[in-house]
Design a protein around this motif. Structure first.
Motif, PDB file in Angstrom:
ATOM      1  N   ASN A  98       5.049  -7.049 -14.697  1.00 23.53           N
ATOM      2  CA  ASN A  98       4.327  -6.152 -13.791  1.00 23.53           C
ATOM      3  C   ASN A  98       5.202  -5.741 -12.610  1.00 23.53           C
ATOM      4  N   LEU A  99       5.948  -6.690 -12.074  1.00 22.14           N
ATOM      5  CA  LEU A  99       6.832  -6.358 -10.947  1.00 22.14           C
ATOM      6  C   LEU A  99       7.879  -5.334 -11.376  1.00 22.14           C
ATOM      7  N   ARG A 100       8.402  -5.499 -12.606  1.00 22.50           N
ATOM      8  CA  ARG A 100       9.400  -4.532 -13.096  1.00 22.50           C
ATOM      9  C   ARG A 100       8.797  -3.135 -13.236  1.00 22.50           C
ATOM     10  N   MET A 101       7.490  -3.072 -13.566  1.00 29.44           N
ATOM     11  CA  MET A 101       6.833  -1.756 -13.640  1.00 29.44           C
ATOM     12  C   MET A 101       6.895  -1.052 -12.288  1.00 29.44           C
ATOM     13  N   GLY A 102       6.871  -1.860 -11.228  1.00 30.65           N
ATOM     14  CA  GLY A 102       6.962  -1.279  -9.879  1.00 30.65           C
ATOM     15  C   GLY A 102       8.284  -0.577  -9.635  1.00 30.65           C
ATOM     16  N   GLY A 103       9.291  -0.894 -10.488  1.00 29.86           N
ATOM     17  CA  GLY A 103      10.595  -0.271 -10.327  1.00 29.86           C
ATOM     18  C   GLY A 103      10.872   0.806 -11.362  1.00 29.86           C
ATOM     19  N   HIS A 104       9.803   1.307 -12.018  1.00 31.35           N
ATOM     20  CA  HIS A 104      10.012   2.235 -13.144  1.00 31.35           C
ATOM     21  C   HIS A 104      10.696   3.536 -12.724  1.00 31.35           C
ATOM     22  N   ALA A 105      10.564   3.899 -11.451  1.00 30.84           N
ATOM     23  CA  ALA A 105      11.179   5.166 -11.011  1.00 30.84           C
ATOM     24  C   ALA A 105      12.636   4.970 -10.585  1.00 30.84           C
ATOM     25  N   ILE A 106      13.104   3.711 -10.649  1.00 29.33           N
ATOM     26  CA  ILE A 106      14.470   3.417 -10.195  1.00 29.33           C
ATOM     27  C   ILE A 106      15.364   3.207 -11.418  1.00 29.33           C
ATOM     28  N   ALA A 107      16.440   3.972 -11.507  1.00 19.95           N
ATOM     29  CA  ALA A 107      17.297   3.927 -12.693  1.00 19.95           C
ATOM     30  C   ALA A 107      18.115   2.635 -12.763  1.00 19.95           C
ATOM     31  N   ASP A 108      18.503   2.104 -11.612  1.00 20.26           N
ATOM     32  CA  ASP A 108      19.405   0.955 -11.557  1.00 20.26           C
ATOM     33  C   ASP A 108      18.628  -0.359 -11.741  1.00 20.26           C
ATOM     34  N   ALA A 109      18.692  -0.925 -12.976  1.00 27.63           N
ATOM     35  CA  ALA A 109      17.909  -2.123 -13.290  1.00 27.63           C
ATOM     36  C   ALA A 109      18.337  -3.329 -12.445  1.00 27.63           C
ATOM     37  N   ARG A 110      19.640  -3.405 -12.121  1.00 30.47           N
ATOM     38  CA  ARG A 110      20.091  -4.554 -11.319  1.00 30.47           C
ATOM     39  C   ARG A 110      19.528  -4.483  -9.902  1.00 30.47           C
ATOM     40  N   MET A 143      -3.990  -9.520  -5.988  1.00 34.57           N
ATOM     41  CA  MET A 143      -3.773  -8.593  -4.879  1.00 34.57           C
ATOM     42  C   MET A 143      -2.355  -8.731  -4.333  1.00 34.57           C
ATOM     43  N   MET A 144      -1.858  -9.991  -4.242  1.00 40.94           N
ATOM     44  CA  MET A 144      -0.471 -10.197  -3.810  1.00 40.94           C
ATOM     45  C   MET A 144       0.497  -9.527  -4.797  1.00 40.94           C
ATOM     46  N   LEU A 145       0.190  -9.677  -6.092  1.00 37.80           N
ATOM     47  CA  LEU A 145       1.035  -9.039  -7.112  1.00 37.80           C
ATOM     48  C   LEU A 145       1.031  -7.518  -6.930  1.00 37.80           C
ATOM     49  N   ALA A 146      -0.145  -6.959  -6.672  1.00 38.74           N
ATOM     50  CA  ALA A 146      -0.244  -5.501  -6.513  1.00 38.74           C
ATOM     51  C   ALA A 146       0.586  -5.034  -5.311  1.00 38.74           C
ATOM     52  N   LEU A 147       0.504  -5.792  -4.214  1.00 35.88           N
ATOM     53  CA  LEU A 147       1.279  -5.421  -3.020  1.00 35.88           C
ATOM     54  C   LEU A 147       2.774  -5.555  -3.301  1.00 35.88           C
ATOM     55  N   ALA A 148       3.161  -6.679  -3.919  1.00 36.77           N
ATOM     56  CA  ALA A 148       4.582  -6.895  -4.212  1.00 36.77           C
ATOM     57  C   ALA A 148       5.103  -5.824  -5.162  1.00 36.77           C
ATOM     58  N   ARG A 149       4.300  -5.463  -6.163  1.00 33.49           N
ATOM     59  CA  ARG A 149       4.727  -4.433  -7.106  1.00 33.49           C
ATOM     60  C   ARG A 149       4.932  -3.098  -6.396  1.00 33.49           C
ATOM     61  N   ALA A 150       4.022  -2.792  -5.455  1.00 30.79           N
ATOM     62  CA  ALA A 150       4.163  -1.538  -4.704  1.00 30.79           C
ATOM     63  C   ALA A 150       5.453  -1.533  -3.886  1.00 30.79           C
ATOM     64  N   LEU A 151       5.864  -2.731  -3.429  1.00 33.50           N
ATOM     65  CA  LEU A 151       7.030  -2.815  -2.546  1.00 33.50           C
ATOM     66  C   LEU A 151       8.363  -2.697  -3.286  1.00 33.50           C
ATOM     67  N   VAL A 152       8.348  -2.877  -4.621  1.00 31.99           N
ATOM     68  CA  VAL A 152       9.608  -2.848  -5.375  1.00 31.99           C
ATOM     69  C   VAL A 152      10.333  -1.515  -5.184  1.00 31.99           C
ATOM     70  N   SER A 153       9.583  -0.431  -5.034  1.00 25.62           N
ATOM     71  CA  SER A 153      10.235   0.877  -4.868  1.00 25.62           C
ATOM     72  C   SER A 153      10.637   1.142  -3.416  1.00 25.62           C
ATOM     73  N   GLU A 154      10.436   0.151  -2.535  1.00 23.62           N
ATOM     74  CA  GLU A 154      10.746   0.285  -1.102  1.00 23.62           C
ATOM     75  C   GLU A 154      10.161   1.572  -0.512  1.00 23.62           C
ATOM     76  N   PRO A 155       8.827   1.682  -0.591  1.00 16.84           N
ATOM     77  CA  PRO A 155       8.168   2.913  -0.144  1.00 16.84           C
ATOM     78  C   PRO A 155       8.159   3.048   1.376  1.00 16.84           C
ATOM     79  N   ARG A 156       8.018   4.311   1.811  1.00 15.75           N
ATOM     80  CA  ARG A 156       7.780   4.567   3.233  1.00 15.75           C
ATOM     81  C   ARG A 156       6.285   4.571   3.533  1.00 15.75           C
ATOM     82  N   PHE A 157       5.498   4.940   2.497  1.00  9.58           N
ATOM     83  CA  PHE A 157       4.046   4.931   2.633  1.00  9.58           C
ATOM     84  C   PHE A 157       3.419   4.262   1.422  1.00  9.58           C
ATOM     85  N   ILE A 158       2.379   3.457   1.681  1.00 15.06           N
ATOM     86  CA  ILE A 158       1.608   2.866   0.588  1.00 15.06           C
ATOM     87  C   ILE A 158       0.154   3.299   0.745  1.00 15.06           C
ATOM     88  N   LEU A 159      -0.423   3.794  -0.336  1.00  9.03           N
ATOM     89  CA  LEU A 159      -1.837   4.138  -0.375  1.00  9.03           C
ATOM     90  C   LEU A 159      -2.576   2.996  -1.047  1.00  9.03           C
TER      91      LEU A 159
END
Ligand code: ADP
Ligand code: MG
Length: 236
Positions: A98-110, A143-159
């Motif tokens: 699930n956490l990796r899904m949070g990075g789906h928009a990021i090409a660099d897997a490392r 809920m912690m997982l959902a927040l952490a997953r949202a943070l993987v993309s290092e967003p400026r805004f979270i809805l």
């Protein structure tokens, strides 16, 4: 400092217009809350802001970039992610998957792996459970997982759509404190909440929607208590 600005957003489903031209501004490093009765269009509006639903009319800007009607992965790259109601975890996938899904928009897997590692250091209860199915986590852990997953993309805004829904009173406070903590890093939060009593004290700005229209815009200091908010709901 970037800000999120929705202007005269109209949207709905099929031919059914649900949101009738709503404008809103959310600042970086602040919590902007949307309140309103069930079915008034809060989730629909959030989805249109996040690109999960087309905006029929109006615009959504993040900083000086137009983000309405762009694919979700592009919106994520622009710095905005949405956590749907219930967190949106895939119950059969593991916490790590699930956490990796949070990075789906990021090409660099490392890069994704190193961000996840850093996040797990902040969320020790998740770090202990990376190999278990997300569906077996408690409500608070999900809920912690959902927040952490949202943070993987290092967003400026979270809805956030009702992050405290279904949690015990103790976990409501803990979850909203986590949300508050994100603003201290400069992240902007746009949050729908039913739990007005808990959300008001941490909100910097509030909006009230009724029947798909903006009924009220102000600061928590402008409303005395949740009873007054209820009367605004009812048209007072
Ligand atoms: N996927 C959908 N398809 C059709 N209508 C929907 C859908 N989701 C919500 N609606 C309708 O849109 C209206 C607003 O719903 P919603 O945005 O979920 O309200 P809220 O989040 O404020 O409770 C309701 O009348 C609801 O029935
Ligand atoms: Mg909703």
């Amino acid at each position: 400092m970037s800000r999120l600005e929705a202007k005269d957003v109209i949207t709905g489903y099929g031919k059914h217009e649900v949101v009738h031209g709503v404008s809103l501004e959310a600042a970086a490093g602040a919590i902007t809350c949307i309140f309103g009765p069930n079915g008034c269009g809060k989730s629909t509006f959030l989805k249109a802001v996040a690109g999960a639903l087309p905006a029929w009319e109006g615009s959504v800007r993040l900083g000086d970039r137009e983000i309405s009607n762009r694919p979700v992965h592009e919106v994520v790259r622009e710095g905005l992610v949405m956590m749907p109601q219930g967190g949106g975890a895939f119950p059969r996938l593991t916490v790590m998957e699930n956490l990796r899904m949070g990075g789906h928009a990021i090409a660099d897997a490392r890069l994704v792996e190193s961000r996840i590692e850093a996040l797990l250091a902040e969320y020790p209860s998740l770090a202990r459970r990376t190999g278990v199915a997300a569906g077996s986590l408690s409500g608070g852990e999900q809920m912690m997982l959902a927040l952490a997953r949202a943070l993987v993309s290092e967003p400026r805004f979270i809805l956030l759509d009702e992050p405290s829904a279904g949690l015990s009173p103790a976990l409501v406070g803990e979850t909203l404190e986590r949300v508050r903590e994100l603003t201290r890093r400069g992240i902007g939060i746009l949050m729908v909440e039913q739990n007005i009593r808990e959300a008001l004290p941490i909100a910097d700005k509030i909006y009230i929607l009724t029947a798909g229209e903006k009924r009220f815009e102000g600061t928590p200091a402008d409303v005395r208590d949740d009873a007054q908010l209820m009367s605004i709901y009812m048209g007072g």
